[in-house]
Design a protein around this motif. Structure first.
Motif, PDB file in Angstrom:
ATOM      1  N   VAL A 211      49.002  71.607  19.443  1.00 29.92           N
ATOM      2  CA  VAL A 211      48.873  72.781  18.591  1.00 29.92           C
ATOM      3  C   VAL A 211      48.063  73.872  19.306  1.00 29.92           C
ATOM      4  CG1 VAL A 211      47.621  73.555  16.532  1.00 29.92           C
ATOM      5  CG2 VAL A 211      49.133  71.569  16.390  1.00 29.92           C
ATOM      6  N   GLN A 212      46.952  73.467  19.898  1.00 32.44           N
ATOM      7  CA  GLN A 212      46.121  74.426  20.627  1.00 32.44           C
ATOM      8  C   GLN A 212      45.430  73.740  21.800  1.00 32.44           C
ATOM      9  OE1 GLN A 212      42.221  75.490  19.635  1.00 32.44           O
ATOM     10  NE2 GLN A 212      42.413  77.670  20.051  1.00 32.44           N
TER      11      GLN A 212
ATOM     12  N   ASN B 191      51.466  77.920  10.794  1.00 36.75           N
ATOM     13  CA  ASN B 191      51.725  76.696  10.037  1.00 36.75           C
ATOM     14  C   ASN B 191      52.506  75.801  10.985  1.00 36.75           C
ATOM     15  OD1 ASN B 191      52.607  74.625   8.404  1.00 36.75           O
ATOM     16  ND2 ASN B 191      53.050  75.941   6.639  1.00 36.75           N
ATOM     17  N   PHE B 192      51.786  74.960  11.722  1.00 35.45           N
ATOM     18  CA  PHE B 192      52.409  74.134  12.752  1.00 35.45           C
ATOM     19  C   PHE B 192      53.101  72.907  12.167  1.00 35.45           C
ATOM     20  CE2 PHE B 192      49.515  76.257  15.780  1.00 35.45           C
ATOM     21  CZ  PHE B 192      50.325  76.374  16.897  1.00 35.45           C
ATOM     22  N   ASN B 193      52.511  72.345  11.120  1.00 39.13           N
ATOM     23  CA  ASN B 193      52.967  71.005  10.744  1.00 39.13           C
ATOM     24  C   ASN B 193      52.897  70.728   9.251  1.00 39.13           C
ATOM     25  OD1 ASN B 193      54.100  68.676  11.911  1.00 39.13           O
ATOM     26  ND2 ASN B 193      52.184  67.544  11.577  1.00 39.13           N
ATOM     27  N   HIS B 194      52.905  71.761   8.436  1.00 39.46           N
ATOM     28  CA  HIS B 194      52.904  71.554   6.981  1.00 39.46           C
ATOM     29  C   HIS B 194      54.049  72.372   6.391  1.00 39.46           C
ATOM     30  CE1 HIS B 194      48.834  70.266   8.075  1.00 39.46           C
ATOM     31  NE2 HIS B 194      48.835  69.556   6.959  1.00 39.46           N
ATOM     32  N   THR B 195      55.239  72.134   6.933  1.00 37.89           N
ATOM     33  CA  THR B 195      56.378  72.982   6.589  1.00 37.89           C
ATOM     34  C   THR B 195      56.837  72.776   5.148  1.00 37.89           C
ATOM     35  OG1 THR B 195      57.661  71.325   7.756  1.00 37.89           O
ATOM     36  CG2 THR B 195      57.245  73.376   8.910  1.00 37.89           C
TER      37      THR B 195
ATOM     38  N   TRP C 272      43.499  72.470   9.898  1.00 39.15           N
ATOM     39  CA  TRP C 272      43.575  71.361   8.929  1.00 39.15           C
ATOM     40  C   TRP C 272      44.170  70.130   9.593  1.00 39.15           C
ATOM     41  CZ3 TRP C 272      41.120  71.605   4.375  1.00 39.15           C
ATOM     42  CH2 TRP C 272      40.786  72.867   3.839  1.00 39.15           C
ATOM     43  N   PHE C 273      43.721  69.816  10.810  1.00 39.95           N
ATOM     44  CA  PHE C 273      44.323  68.715  11.565  1.00 39.95           C
ATOM     45  C   PHE C 273      43.385  67.539  11.822  1.00 39.95           C
ATOM     46  CE2 PHE C 273      47.380  72.078  12.859  1.00 39.95           C
ATOM     47  CZ  PHE C 273      48.522  71.425  12.438  1.00 39.95           C
TER      48      PHE C 273
END
Lengths: 364, 364
Positions: free
Chosen positions: A169-170, B227-231, B258-259
């Protein structure tokens, strides 16, 4: 143990794993301004290369280099190395602003080139370097040591590739360095010769962000530079940072600075943080501050728990052997040419567009 | 030990040091949506305030709050608290988008206000809040808990003020949080109600940067959200970061996300790094990953050496007593009103102008 008190003379050693026969891959060195040349030669010789010839305009630098590398012969002049038929690769740690000319001469005389970071410092130099690579088909390898020659960084790369933290992600880095002003040459403080802080030590960080993100390029979205506390050197920059978004959407940020305090037991508390959808990795490269004077710590947190991995001695430095094979086989296993140039191109862009922080507030 | 597995129910306790006589400073609570209300009431009551009246439209929330605070009476409705003559301060942890209306009503009915961060979520709300403060002369205090209610953060602030690291050059923070999606209410995922990640949890970070930098304001130079992973929650943002330069030239950067993976023994590996001309401080707030499950670690490196300071139990949380005295004496010792509003104003600006990172690469 390596000498850890200043970065300039930090020259890691690893396990020797030769990828060529003795005498098969000979290296000549032009330009001994930066101590990184020792780390570069360590890596190459551990992978089987022979460091045989060297030259620098300063005879004292030549003498000291020969003390460290007794099998090396000091060449009569630069041209003797460029014309030496047995030399396969020319390595250089000249002053950053002078590296491009050496690289162009190396490629045009039929050699591959391996240069300390930054491999060049301006857009004009980058265009010349790219054109020369295109014309000659030779490689312009770059010693981005903060990933390639740090075992915890190599180990972290393996973990990311294995999916240990899900999708990246980063990637975030801090590259603090000890200035050690008294022991630095004039060019260290002259931006027109070292390129500015984002070019000089920032290109390391961009290279790492691209590598861990698995990206080919990025858009620089912001950068700052400042001279907070070295006002005796008006052309010096002691602070810089950069934000970017990679072409695959991964975010990146890094800070570089010359503020390592005297009390730290290493030249810099260099770290990298890789945040993923299912965990994160923190690399404490050179020290675990107030806990462990040795370096190469990888902290991995995933859905199962927290782990501290001591990476020293676990994975070595595969770059050097791969790079030698890349030169011989015209492959791009160690690092593609486009990646090596993309990192410095982005560093130059970040440097050019940087906001000024520091005394007096911000200015563009 | 506090409950550390999720940030929502993390409510620190400290030493009780009353700054008022029993019954002198009474508090009413309107809005119980966020668990931070318990930390807020802990801090106020440890400083001598009496938490006496509470109301929320949801009777179940009222019942649970009374279980935790048995001396509290549940009011008939919101107006009963606004009209109660004995109440000095109204506290609120309503849904972020609803906080401003409660604050305006609180001030206009002659009370001071103490609200969970973010204290409001839009520019329009900020204008109303500022105007109401101007008109009434009352205070709009904000529970920026990640500095005010974390002992290592308080201790670091003392060290910075004492000059332990020279002049501050940059302040950098990471604010990772555990999403715990299953236990979250609907509004948690709706940007129009929580304000976006940079407003919601980013305002903490900006407040810290301004405080440690000793600055009154800043220029936002860059920001990203994604929003990388809460689609499944299209109005949610699970990543954000911001770069800024303070009005005194100090640089700042933070990342929020939020990871936090399930395996971490705390709701987030929150850190702050304060770089100075003569040293640096790293705060590991809630855990020292893979080393110590307890929180409140300050690492101080200066020209003398490296120190690990365990801050728990050393300095308490002076904010709450100072804030109560500020309400009584019309002073600004705990936090000036302009600082409290500057942090959220910058967070709103960063949110508005953010680049989009994440899947599909960058877009403005």
């Amino acid at each position: 143990m390596q000498k850890k008190s200043d970065g300039q003379s930090y020259a890691p050693r690893g396990k020797a794993v030769a990828v060529v026969a003795p005498g098969e891959f000979l290296v000549g060195v032009i330009g001994l301004d930066h101590g990184h040349i020792h780390g570069m030669c360590n890596g190459l010789s551990e992978a089987g290369a022979g460091i045989v010839l060297a030259w620098d305009p300063d005879p004292e630098k030549c003498r000291l280099f020969r003390e460290a590398w007794p099998t090396v012969r000091i060449a009569r002049d630069r041209d003797e190395i460029l014309e030496a038929g047995n030399i396969r690769l020319i390595a250089s740690a000249a002053v950053p602003g002078d590296r491009c000319d050496i690289g162009v001469a190396a490629l045009e005389s039929g050699h591959d080139f391996f240069v300390d970071k930054p491999p060049l410092i301006t857009r004009e130099q980058l265009e010349r370097a790219r054109a020369t690579v295109g014309r000659t088909g030779r490689r312009w390898g770059v010693y981005y040591s903060e990933r390639l020659h740090v075992e915890s960084a190599v180990r972290a790369g393996e973990l990311v590739k294995q999916g240990a933290i899900g999708r990246v992600v980063q990637v975030m880095g801090w590259g603090p360095h000890r200035a050690g002003v008294a022991a630095r040459p004039d060019w260290f403080f002259d931006k027109s010769r070292y390129g500015g802080i984002l070019v000089d030590i920032g290109c390391h960080q961009i290279e790492q962000i691209l590598a861990y993100a698995g990206a080919e390029g990025a858009k620089i979205t912001n950068s700052h530079v400042a001279n907070f506390n070295h006002t005796a050197y008006p052309r010096f920059e002691d602070f810089g940072d950069v934000s970017l978004i990679c072409d695959n959407g991964v975010a990146g940020y890094f800070r570089v600075d010359w503020f390592t305090p005297d009390g730290l037991g290493a030249w810099g508390d260099g770290r990298t943080l890789i945040l993923g959808t299912d965990g994160y990795i923190e690399i404490r490269k050179y020290i675990d501050v107030a806990a462990n004077a040795e370096g190469d710590h990888v902290f991995l947190v995933d859905h199962e728990g927290e782990r501290h991995i001591e990476a020293a001695g676990t994975c070595g430095f595969p770059f050097f052997g791969q790079f030698i094979r890349d030169c011989i086989e015209h492959t791009g296993t160690a690092m593609t040419q486009s990646h090596a140039f993309a990192a410095i191109e982005l560093a130059i862009e970040a440097q050019e567009r940087a906001w000024k922080a520091g005394v007096g507030g911000f200015r563009s």
